[in-house]
Scaffold this active site. Structure first.
Site, PDB file in Angstrom:
ATOM      1  N   SER A 166       0.856  -1.195   0.000  1.00  0.00           N
ATOM      2  CA  SER A 166       0.000   0.000   0.000  1.00  0.00           C
ATOM      3  C   SER A 166       0.892   1.246   0.000  1.00  0.00           C
ATOM      4  CB  SER A 166      -0.850  -0.019   1.275  1.00  0.00           C
ATOM      5  OG  SER A 166      -1.427   1.244   1.538  1.00  0.00           O
TER       6      SER A 166
ATOM      7  N   TYR B 279      -3.558  -0.634  10.001  1.00  0.00           N
ATOM      8  CA  TYR B 279      -3.390  -0.826   8.556  1.00  0.00           C
ATOM      9  C   TYR B 279      -1.978  -0.401   8.130  1.00  0.00           C
ATOM     10  CZ  TYR B 279      -4.606  -0.826   3.561  1.00  0.00           C
ATOM     11  OH  TYR B 279      -4.652  -1.079   2.199  1.00  0.00           O
TER      12      TYR B 279
END
Ligand code: NAP
Length: 252
Positions: free
Chosen positions: A144, A157
């Site tokens: 990510s 996350y």
């Protein structure tokens, strides 16, 4: 040259492919010739139909990608269905948003379990099978922008995806000797369920779009070229690397 990207007779296991980026990558791998083992907790029939439209086989495994004990079962089922495995895409992922000051242990553990712990244990089960098969293999993890940046209100996350970047390097170091390439793709801001909350927030959405040089949100189709490259012979000497597919976000 096209032969280098050809995945005919390859078997690709992909987690979380009923929707979003996983679906896009499953279809791309099928277009390149691979049969697909889709590992989902939700009904994957729309992906199954798209894969079959490419003339490829789709085997569905229903499994919860937060439980380590499922990893061996998933690989065993893939081998029973198609005789072997060649490619693993660790795509299943979740996100929880809350101010760090109020963030709960549950939101920490749930995200870390699916996004990083399972990436390791799925990869381990796959690597054991590749070694037993005496073949080569390709593992592609999904990282990510928050493998590189801090993010806002998503501490677990960010930790998990930063972990995926390091884990990709770590596994590549140990398994290159077994003919296994471990790499990752770091998607930018892509229009899927994962970013629905961001896209619904007009302020954040404008802010995000304003710094994407390509001037648009990414799509599952934008993953097609990079996933086929990292799954194929074309990337045989690429190990431990994370490719950003981000419309230029990191270059800004
Ligand atoms: P998505 O549409 O929410 O897809 C996530 C997938 O993971 C779904 O198939 C989901 O299944 C599956 N999944 C989650 N927990 C699972 C579990 N316990 N067991 C089995 N499957 C599970 O989001 P996406 O954007 O396509 O995300 C795909 C990957 O890309 C994730 O790793 C995400 O972190 C990463 N990523 C996305 C973006 C972005 O901008 N969209 C950016 C960077 C990285 P259900 O449908 O059943 O929930």
């Amino acid at each position: 040259m096209q032969d280098m990207f050809d995945l005919t007779n390859k078997v690709a296991v992909i987690t979380g492919c009923n929707t979003g980026l996983g679906q896009g990558m499953a279809v791309a791998l099928a277009q390149a010739g691979a049969d697909i083992v889709g590992v989902n907790r939700s009904d994957p029939s729309s992906t199954q139909a798209l894969v079959k439209k490419q003339g490829r086989r789709f085997h569905s495994v229903i499994a919860d990608m937060s439980k380590v004990e499922t990893t061996k079962l998933v690989i065993d089922e893939a081998v029973t269905a198609f005789g072997k495995v060649d490619i693993l895409v660790n795509n299943a992922g979740i996100i929880r948003r809350n101010d760090s000051i109020d963030f709960t242990e549950e939101d920490w553990d749930d995200v870390m379990d699916v996004n990083v712990k399972m990436v390791f244990f799925m990869s381990q089960a796959f690597a054991k099978q590749i070694i037993a098969q005496q073949s080569t293999g390709n593992i592609i993890n999904i990282a990510s922008m928050l493998s590189y940046q801090g993010g806002i209100r998503v501490p677990s996350y960010t930790s998990s995806k930063s972990g995926v970047l390091g884990l990709t390097r770590s596994m590549a170091n140990e398994w290159a000797q077994h003919g296994i390439n471990v790499n990752a793709i770091a998607p930018g801001y892509m229009a899927t369920n994962n970013t629905q909350a961001l896209r619904d927030d007009e302020g954040r959405s404008t802010e995000i779009l304003g710094r994407i040089p390509a001037g648009r949100w990414g799509t599952p189709e934008d993953m097609a070229g990079p996933i086929v490259f990292l799954a194929s012979e074309a990337s045989r000497y690429v190990h431990g690397y994370t490719i950003a597919v981000d419309g230029g976000w990191l270059a800004r």
